[in-house]
Design a protein around this motif. Sequence first.
Motif: not given
Length: 284
Positions: A1, A4, A15-17, A74, A76-77
């Motif tokens: 990971r 970001n 950090n995801d998505g 963004c 999100h995941a």
Amino acid sequence: RSWNLLDWAPIDQPNDGVVTHQNMFFVRALRSTAELAEWSGCGGSEELLARADALKEAINAHLWSEERQAYVDCIHADGRVSDIFSMQTQVVAHLCEIPQGERLERIASYLVQPPAGFVQIGSPFMSFFYYESLAKMGRIDLLLADLRANYGTMIEHDATTCWEMYPKPLSRRSHPNVLTRSHCHAWSAAPGYFLGACVLGVRGADPGWSKVLVEPQTANLSWARGTVPLPGGGRIDVAWRVEANSNRIFIRAEAPSSVELAIKAPEGYEAVIEQVALETIGRI
């Protein structure tokens, strides 16, 4: 990971998505790589540009909010669309040439007058991207105003280096003397670049800087002088001043004799130009 981070500010940058600014930067990276492919003759530029166009189309289709007339930070995941809107994302959109037409006009207006409801720029690192967009728009006056306001506070605290963060208000400091995270940070050195590239107007006209353009931008200044180092050694010295109550500007430029200079007056000015060719030997 990975971590970001675009700015020390409360933007939505998980950090995801699907992080909007990352995808926008990837569009620009693809285009820049295509340009390098053209220069080197290695081929593949058409495929790279096609991928950039496809990604740009997807960003405009899925990451633009009609309601807020801006790009979301963004997705999100879990599929949740961010409800945070930031100047950071709008700046990157403009810099990477994502919006067109009315959207471009809207985003450009935000750069001139940032909406109060958007997360505002919080660090010198992010300001560099903002200044790039302002320079692209020709708004050197706004660039200088921001430099005076934010870097000026560093000078008011006797800074001789560029800080990682703008000085914190007293109420937010862990100790009265803790003004910033780091007192000497390379990512914060925007004035060193933009004063030379925009105010002095010194920019490379070819990839190796064998040809150099000197085109000062006066903004609200009456004079400027400074030095811009050359990539292969040596430097270019520029000094200019605007004659009082006239549209005449005096420009003096000194450069190694190996550099081909093109000196242009700012729009609306009549230039008196003095060009001096110097030997590279002995110049730092």
